[in-house]
Design an enzyme around this catalytic site. Structure first.
Site, PDB file in Angstrom:
ATOM      1  N   THR A 125       0.826  -1.209   0.000  1.00 25.17           N
ATOM      2  CA  THR A 125       0.000   0.000   0.000  1.00 25.17           C
ATOM      3  C   THR A 125       0.860   1.260   0.000  1.00 25.17           C
ATOM      4  OG1 THR A 125      -1.476   1.310   1.405  1.00 25.17           O
ATOM      5  CG2 THR A 125      -0.157  -0.320   2.531  1.00 25.17           C
ATOM      6  N   ASP A 126       0.304   2.344  -0.557  1.00 28.99           N
ATOM      7  CA  ASP A 126       1.022   3.630  -0.523  1.00 28.99           C
ATOM      8  C   ASP A 126       1.109   4.188   0.898  1.00 28.99           C
ATOM      9  OD1 ASP A 126      -1.637   4.369  -0.162  1.00 28.99           O
ATOM     10  OD2 ASP A 126      -1.652   5.899  -1.734  1.00 28.99           O
ATOM     11  N   GLU A 127       0.309   3.619   1.828  1.00 29.33           N
ATOM     12  CA  GLU A 127       0.315   4.163   3.199  1.00 29.33           C
ATOM     13  C   GLU A 127       1.665   3.955   3.884  1.00 29.33           C
ATOM     14  OE1 GLU A 127      -3.263   3.616   5.489  1.00 29.33           O
ATOM     15  OE2 GLU A 127      -4.446   3.343   3.670  1.00 29.33           O
ATOM     16  N   TYR A 153      -1.682  -0.192  11.121  1.00 31.88           N
ATOM     17  CA  TYR A 153      -1.881  -0.860   9.823  1.00 31.88           C
ATOM     18  C   TYR A 153      -0.709  -0.585   8.884  1.00 31.88           C
ATOM     19  CZ  TYR A 153      -3.394  -1.364   4.974  1.00 31.88           C
ATOM     20  OH  TYR A 153      -3.436  -1.684   3.638  1.00 31.88           O
ATOM     21  N   LYS A 157       2.230  -3.129   7.315  1.00 31.29           N
ATOM     22  CA  LYS A 157       2.445  -3.340   5.880  1.00 31.29           C
ATOM     23  C   LYS A 157       3.885  -2.969   5.482  1.00 31.29           C
ATOM     24  CE  LYS A 157      -0.212  -4.365   3.131  1.00 31.29           C
ATOM     25  NZ  LYS A 157      -0.562  -5.719   2.608  1.00 31.29           N
TER      26      LYS A 157
HETATM   27  P1  NAD Z   1     -10.021  -6.972   2.636  1.00 35.79           P
HETATM   28  O1  NAD Z   1     -10.011  -6.636   4.077  1.00 35.79           O
HETATM   29  O2  NAD Z   1     -11.232  -6.705   1.825  1.00 35.79           O
HETATM   30  O3  NAD Z   1      -9.690  -8.527   2.441  1.00 35.79           O
HETATM   31  C1  NAD Z   1      -8.695  -9.174   3.157  1.00 35.79           C
HETATM   32  C2  NAD Z   1      -8.898 -10.664   2.992  1.00 35.79           C
HETATM   33  O4  NAD Z   1      -7.848 -11.334   3.715  1.00 35.79           O
HETATM   34  C3  NAD Z   1     -10.222 -11.167   3.563  1.00 35.79           C
HETATM   35  O5  NAD Z   1     -10.842 -12.041   2.646  1.00 35.79           O
HETATM   36  C4  NAD Z   1      -9.817 -11.903   4.839  1.00 35.79           C
HETATM   37  O6  NAD Z   1     -10.676 -12.990   5.165  1.00 35.79           O
HETATM   38  C5  NAD Z   1      -8.417 -12.373   4.480  1.00 35.79           C
HETATM   39  N1  NAD Z   1      -7.559 -12.600   5.664  1.00 35.79           N
HETATM   40  C6  NAD Z   1      -7.377 -11.745   6.713  1.00 35.79           C
HETATM   41  N2  NAD Z   1      -6.561 -12.303   7.616  1.00 35.79           N
HETATM   42  C7  NAD Z   1      -6.210 -13.527   7.127  1.00 35.79           C
HETATM   43  C8  NAD Z   1      -5.376 -14.576   7.603  1.00 35.79           C
HETATM   44  N3  NAD Z   1      -4.737 -14.477   8.782  1.00 35.79           N
HETATM   45  N4  NAD Z   1      -5.216 -15.672   6.840  1.00 35.79           N
HETATM   46  C9  NAD Z   1      -5.872 -15.785   5.646  1.00 35.79           C
HETATM   47  N5  NAD Z   1      -6.695 -14.852   5.159  1.00 35.79           N
HETATM   48  C10 NAD Z   1      -6.857 -13.713   5.891  1.00 35.79           C
HETATM   49  O7  NAD Z   1      -8.754  -6.240   2.030  1.00 35.79           O
HETATM   50  P2  NAD Z   1      -8.530  -5.626   0.584  1.00 35.79           P
HETATM   51  O8  NAD Z   1      -9.022  -4.224   0.591  1.00 35.79           O
HETATM   52  O9  NAD Z   1      -9.004  -6.577  -0.453  1.00 35.79           O
HETATM   53  O10 NAD Z   1      -6.935  -5.550   0.561  1.00 35.79           O
HETATM   54  C11 NAD Z   1      -6.151  -6.629   0.045  1.00 35.79           C
HETATM   55  C12 NAD Z   1      -4.690  -6.259   0.116  1.00 35.79           C
HETATM   56  O11 NAD Z   1      -4.456  -5.062  -0.610  1.00 35.79           O
HETATM   57  C13 NAD Z   1      -4.205  -5.983   1.536  1.00 35.79           C
HETATM   58  O12 NAD Z   1      -2.927  -6.538   1.673  1.00 35.79           O
HETATM   59  C14 NAD Z   1      -4.156  -4.464   1.625  1.00 35.79           C
HETATM   60  O13 NAD Z   1      -3.155  -4.052   2.527  1.00 35.79           O
HETATM   61  C15 NAD Z   1      -3.795  -4.107   0.191  1.00 35.79           C
HETATM   62  N6  NAD Z   1      -4.239  -2.785  -0.263  1.00 35.79           N
HETATM   63  C16 NAD Z   1      -5.544  -2.412  -0.116  1.00 35.79           C
HETATM   64  C17 NAD Z   1      -5.963  -1.165  -0.590  1.00 35.79           C
HETATM   65  C18 NAD Z   1      -7.396  -0.725  -0.478  1.00 35.79           C
HETATM   66  O14 NAD Z   1      -7.716   0.420  -0.814  1.00 35.79           O
HETATM   67  N7  NAD Z   1      -8.324  -1.563  -0.052  1.00 35.79           N
HETATM   68  C19 NAD Z   1      -5.039  -0.307  -1.218  1.00 35.79           C
HETATM   69  C20 NAD Z   1      -3.701  -0.739  -1.351  1.00 35.79           C
HETATM   70  C21 NAD Z   1      -3.327  -1.979  -0.868  1.00 35.79           C
HETATM   71  P1  TYD Z   2     -10.595   4.448   4.474  1.00 34.56           P
HETATM   72  O1  TYD Z   2     -11.564   4.020   3.436  1.00 34.56           O
HETATM   73  O2  TYD Z   2     -10.689   3.843   5.845  1.00 34.56           O
HETATM   74  O3  TYD Z   2      -9.146   4.239   3.849  1.00 34.56           O
HETATM   75  P2  TYD Z   2      -7.686   4.731   4.379  1.00 34.56           P
HETATM   76  O4  TYD Z   2      -7.797   5.230   5.751  1.00 34.56           O
HETATM   77  O5  TYD Z   2      -6.895   3.465   4.306  1.00 34.56           O
HETATM   78  O6  TYD Z   2      -7.243   5.767   3.405  1.00 34.56           O
HETATM   79  O7  TYD Z   2     -10.701   6.015   4.663  1.00 34.56           O
HETATM   80  C1  TYD Z   2     -10.518   6.905   3.563  1.00 34.56           C
HETATM   81  C2  TYD Z   2     -10.597   8.322   4.097  1.00 34.56           C
HETATM   82  O8  TYD Z   2     -11.928   8.570   4.561  1.00 34.56           O
HETATM   83  C3  TYD Z   2      -9.689   8.567   5.288  1.00 34.56           C
HETATM   84  O9  TYD Z   2      -9.162   9.890   5.207  1.00 34.56           O
HETATM   85  C4  TYD Z   2     -10.630   8.486   6.502  1.00 34.56           C
HETATM   86  C5  TYD Z   2     -11.948   8.964   5.928  1.00 34.56           C
HETATM   87  N1  TYD Z   2     -13.152   8.349   6.548  1.00 34.56           N
HETATM   88  C6  TYD Z   2     -14.184   9.172   7.047  1.00 34.56           C
HETATM   89  O10 TYD Z   2     -14.114  10.403   6.992  1.00 34.56           O
HETATM   90  N2  TYD Z   2     -15.277   8.575   7.602  1.00 34.56           N
HETATM   91  C7  TYD Z   2     -15.408   7.219   7.692  1.00 34.56           C
HETATM   92  O11 TYD Z   2     -16.422   6.733   8.245  1.00 34.56           O
HETATM   93  C8  TYD Z   2     -14.352   6.397   7.162  1.00 34.56           C
HETATM   94  C9  TYD Z   2     -14.442   4.899   7.224  1.00 34.56           C
HETATM   95  C10 TYD Z   2     -13.245   7.006   6.580  1.00 34.56           C
END
Ligand code: NAD
Ligand code: TYD
Length: 339
Positions: A125-127, A153, A157
């Site tokens: 992630t970019d975070e 988090y 990562k």
């Molecule tokens: P999500 O929370 O929707 O899904 C995570 C999945 O991992 C779930 O299906 C969960 O059951 C599974 N999981 C959790 N713990 C586990 C364990 N111990 N063993 C096996 N499975 C497990 O997450 P997402 O949004 O699909 O993100 C997927 C990946 O992408 C993550 O690594 C996240 O850090 C990365 N990512 C997400 C975003 C975003 O915007 N959502 C952006 C950049 C990177």
């Molecule tokens: P989120 O979807 O949790 O992603 P991330 O924190 O990983 O970027 O949140 C996106 C942005 O929205 C973040 O600045 C926090 C804000 N946010 C709210 O203002 N209200 C909410 O209820 C949530 C879940 C997020």
């Protein structure tokens, strides 16, 4: 890529990646997922009918269980999506973030070393780069921006990324890492900003905006992210990190207003709530390396992707209702009891 083992393939992005592999490649797809709260089992209902798809309910932290799956399946490629992924949950309860995101990654890479793979890909992630100031729109995250994390988090990562690069340098494990900006699209659990606000607005409930809503995120449609990972697997260089993003920065409050407008709901639903602790101000990816070296570029414009996304949630209220029902305790903890 004959056999691709995907972890977290029942989650938001992992499932999209499995769908893409099944649709556009002829690989066998092995999904290893613990089905935590973040995975609605009905997400993978269609894939389970596909003869090229196998599902194991397993915890990536369980060494014996993971090694057994590798022994049976002997994957060529492993793509690690499995993670605890919600910043707010990591603030209230960091433990599982450290065990799954760091130690789980270690277990997977140990299995890769033991059984041999062509590639281990870590979905990052970019975070990990921390945040950028709001008044410097000229600044972007590149792959060489120092890691500087804010939340449990992002720290977990970043730790996983460092461990992945250590396994490359120390053991020669053929790894790649992608670091993506915020994703949106179908099947995202309604705890993240966009699906939470869609869900609340559809039910005429208050939309909880943290602080003043001025924090900026850089949004990418989920399928564009998955195509980026595919490009890294097929064209990327081992040992390298690739940033994925589409130069689509928006303040949270503007996202919320777009959603309300699209759903024809009033802005009076917006409620400003106590800010997130340590809230990162702005994320903004420079994707030039992936574009230049992999020929990758996003194809879904935000104005189209957000309509597709809202439309998907409107058509899939049973899926959304199942998630909301299983998430009641969290909604109380993070919003009703917010401090
Ligand atoms: P999500 O929370 O929707 O899904 C995570 C999945 O991992 C779930 O299906 C969960 O059951 C599974 N999981 C959790 N713990 C586990 C364990 N111990 N063993 C096996 N499975 C497990 O997450 P997402 O949004 O699909 O993100 C997927 C990946 O992408 C993550 O690594 C996240 O850090 C990365 N990512 C997400 C975003 C975003 O915007 N959502 C952006 C950049 C990177
Ligand atoms: P989120 O979807 O949790 O992603 P991330 O924190 O990983 O970027 O949140 C996106 C942005 O929205 C973040 O600045 C926090 C804000 N946010 C709210 O203002 N209200 C909410 O209820 C949530 C879940 C997020």
């Amino acid at each position: 890529m004959k056999k691709v083992l995907v972890t977290g393939g029942a989650g938001f992005i992992g499932n999209c990646f499995c769908k893409l592999l099944l649709k556009e490649r002829d690989s066998m797809v092995i999904n290893v997922d613990l089905l935590t709260y973040a995975a609605n089992p009905s997400t993978i209902a269609d894939e389970l009918k596909n003869p090229r798809y196998v599902f194991y309910k397993e915890d990536i932290r369980n060494r014996a269980g993971i090694f057994k799956i590798f022994e049976i399946e002997r994957p060529d490629v492993v793509v690690n999506f499995a993670a605890e992924s919600h910043v707010d949950r990591s603030i209230l309860d960091p433990e599982s973030f450290l065990t799954t995101n760091i130690l789980g990654t270690q277990v997977l890479m140990d299995a890769c070393r033991q059984y041999g793979v062509e590639r281990f890909h870590q979905v990052g992630t970019d975070e990990v780069y921390g945040d950028l100031p709001l008044d410097r729109p000229d600044l972007f995250f590149t792959e060489t921006t120092p890691l500087h994390t804010s939340s449990p988090y992002s720290t977990s990562k970043a730790s996983a990324d460092l461990l992945t690069l250590a396994y490359y340098r120390t053991y020669g494990l053929p790894v790649t890492i992608s670091r993506c900006s915020n994703n949106y699209g179908p099947y995202q659990f309604p705890e993240k900003l966009i699906p939470l606000m869609i869900s609340k607005a559809m039910n005429d409930e208050p939309l909880p905006v943290y602080g003043k809503g001025l924090n900026v995120r850089d949004w990418l449609y989920v399928e564009d992210h998955c195509r980026g990972i595919l490009a890294v697997l097929e064209k990327g260089k081992v040992g390298e990190v690739y940033n994925l993003g589409g130069h689509n920065e928006k303040a949270n409050i503007d996202i919320v207003k777009i959603i309300l407008k699209e759903l024809n709901k009033p802005e009076s639903l917006i409620t400003y709530v106590v800010d997130r602790h340590g809230h990162d101000l702005r994320y903004a990816i420079d994707p030039a390396k992936a574009m230049r070296d992999l020929g990758w570029a996003p194809t879904t414009m935000f104005k189209d992707g957000i309509v597709l996304t809202i439309d998907w949630y409107k058509r899939n209220t049973p899926w959304l209702d199942e998630c909301v029902a299983s998430n009641k305790a969290w909604l109380k903890k993070n919003y009703t009891d917010r401090k």
